[in-house]
Design an enzyme around this catalytic site. Structure first.
Site, mmCIF file in Angstrom:
data_model
loop_
_atom_site.group_PDB
_atom_site.id
_atom_site.type_symbol
_atom_site.label_atom_id
_atom_site.label_comp_id
_atom_site.label_asym_id
_atom_site.label_seq_id
_atom_site.Cartn_x
_atom_site.Cartn_y
_atom_site.Cartn_z
ATOM 1 C CE LYS A 119 -3.696 -2.519 2.261
ATOM 2 N NZ LYS A 119 -5.101 -2.274 3.442
ATOM 3 C CE1 TYR B 246 -9.492 -3.162 0.442
ATOM 4 C CE2 TYR B 246 -8.648 -1.094 -0.480
ATOM 5 C CZ TYR B 246 -8.691 -2.228 0.197
ATOM 6 O OH TYR B 246 -6.722 -2.142 0.279
ATOM 7 C CG PHE C 7 -13.336 0.911 7.392
ATOM 8 C CD1 PHE C 7 -12.697 0.551 5.961
ATOM 9 C CD2 PHE C 7 -13.915 0.424 8.505
ATOM 10 C CE1 PHE C 7 -12.818 -0.783 5.711
ATOM 11 C CE2 PHE C 7 -13.804 -1.166 7.531
ATOM 12 C CZ PHE C 7 -13.522 -1.760 7.005
ATOM 13 N NE ARG D 278 -6.512 -14.211 5.468
ATOM 14 C CZ ARG D 278 -7.637 -13.097 5.772
ATOM 15 N NH1 ARG D 278 -6.798 -12.089 4.621
ATOM 16 N NH2 ARG D 278 -7.682 -12.697 6.572
ATOM 17 C CB THR E 105 -7.125 -6.157 9.286
ATOM 18 O OG1 THR E 105 -7.851 -7.572 8.476
ATOM 19 C CG2 THR E 105 -7.599 -5.385 9.023
ATOM 20 N NE ARG F 122 -2.447 -6.226 6.998
ATOM 21 C CZ ARG F 122 -3.789 -7.383 6.623
ATOM 22 N NH1 ARG F 122 -3.679 -8.065 7.176
ATOM 23 N NH2 ARG F 122 -3.107 -6.063 5.672
ATOM 24 C CG ASN G 195 -2.961 -2.648 6.758
ATOM 25 O OD1 ASN G 195 -3.493 -2.014 5.682
ATOM 26 N ND2 ASN G 195 -4.629 -3.496 6.749
ATOM 27 C CG HIS H 104 -5.481 -5.876 0.182
ATOM 28 N ND1 HIS H 104 -6.605 -5.949 0.620
ATOM 29 C CD2 HIS H 104 -5.378 -6.911 -0.736
ATOM 30 C CE1 HIS H 104 -7.411 -6.779 -0.126
ATOM 31 N NE2 HIS H 104 -6.959 -7.358 -1.097
ATOM 32 C CD GLU I 258 -8.244 -8.770 -3.752
ATOM 33 O OE1 GLU I 258 -7.337 -9.046 -3.856
ATOM 34 O OE2 GLU I 258 -9.857 -8.379 -2.925
HETATM 35 P P1 CMP Z 1 -7.323 -4.815 3.880
HETATM 36 O O1 CMP Z 1 -7.257 -5.849 4.190
HETATM 37 O O2 CMP Z 1 -6.659 -4.462 2.915
HETATM 38 O O3 CMP Z 1 -8.712 -4.578 3.683
HETATM 39 C C1 CMP Z 1 -9.289 -3.606 3.824
HETATM 40 C C2 CMP Z 1 -8.608 -1.917 4.655
HETATM 41 O O4 CMP Z 1 -9.708 -1.374 5.304
HETATM 42 C C3 CMP Z 1 -8.002 -2.327 5.258
HETATM 43 O O5 CMP Z 1 -6.608 -3.019 5.087
HETATM 44 C C4 CMP Z 1 -7.542 -1.518 5.911
HETATM 45 O O6 CMP Z 1 -6.344 -1.172 5.714
HETATM 46 C C5 CMP Z 1 -8.746 -0.848 5.961
HETATM 47 N N1 CMP Z 1 -9.221 -0.245 7.207
HETATM 48 C C6 CMP Z 1 -9.682 0.768 8.100
HETATM 49 N N2 CMP Z 1 -10.591 0.574 8.885
HETATM 50 C C7 CMP Z 1 -10.687 -0.851 9.590
HETATM 51 C C8 CMP Z 1 -11.414 -1.631 10.178
HETATM 52 N N3 CMP Z 1 -11.981 -0.751 11.518
HETATM 53 N N4 CMP Z 1 -11.443 -2.362 10.283
HETATM 54 C C9 CMP Z 1 -10.904 -3.552 8.755
HETATM 55 N N5 CMP Z 1 -10.013 -2.978 7.827
HETATM 56 C C10 CMP Z 1 -10.213 -1.356 7.960
#
Ligand code: CMP
Length: 138
Positions: free
Chosen positions: A9, A49, A57, A85, A91, A102, A112, A115, A126
């Site tokens: 990212k 997304y 968010f 993962r 996350t 992470r 974070n 992805h 994706e």
């Molecule tokens: P990602 O694995 O890319 O999937 C969704 C993304 O939303 C996550 O990583 C974060 O970058 C973002 N995000 C922001 N806030 C939240 C939250 N509260 N819970 C989950 N994902 C979040």
């Protein structure tokens, strides 16, 4: 052999972590089958997304994802989705296992670093979102 979509990212790129993240993938049996650097538009981030469009968010996430360049890649290997993962960690970096990408580098639940696809159907969507057949090495 399984394929998964990974994104380094905008925060990962800005922090100079492209090499570090790729090193972790390659050191753990994941092969790079495609890779490019792109700067997503807000609309492209929203499309990627779309499953999160009702989440509180969503707007902030798509602002962040279009704030600078990211690296998108396809990882290939046995159990690639799960393996990726595990390497990423949870996350929320505060809940991520020590030694994960992470846990080591994320600065917030949103910023974070990486992805990764969470299931085979998600991976198919994706991968097709970013790559056509000619861009993927067999
Ligand atoms: P990602 O694995 O890319 O999937 C969704 C993304 O939303 C996550 O990583 C974060 O970058 C973002 N995000 C922001 N806030 C939240 C939250 N509260 N819970 C989950 N994902 C979040």
């Amino acid at each position: 052999m399984e394929r998964t979509l990974s994104i380094i990212k905008p925060d990962g790129v800005a922090k100079g972590l492209i090499g570090e993240v790729l090193k972790r993938f390659e050191a753990n049996g994941l092969k790079v089958a495609a890779l490019k650097m792109i700067h997503l538009t807000k609309k492209q981030a929203q499309g990627f997304y779309a499953v999160h469009q009702e989440k509180p968010f969503f707007d902030s996430l798509t602002d962040f994802m279009s704030s600078g360049p990211c690296v998108v890649l396809i990882l290939e290997g046995e159990g690639a989705i799960d393996k990726n993962r595990k390497l990423m960690g949870a996350t929320d970096f505060r809940k991520a296992d020590p030694g994960t990408i992470r846990a080591d580098y994320a600065s917030s639940i949103e910023q974070n670093i990486v992805h990764g696809s969470d299931a085979p159907e998600t991976a198919r969507f994706e991968i097709a979102y970013f790559f056509n057949a000619l861009e993927i090495v067999n």
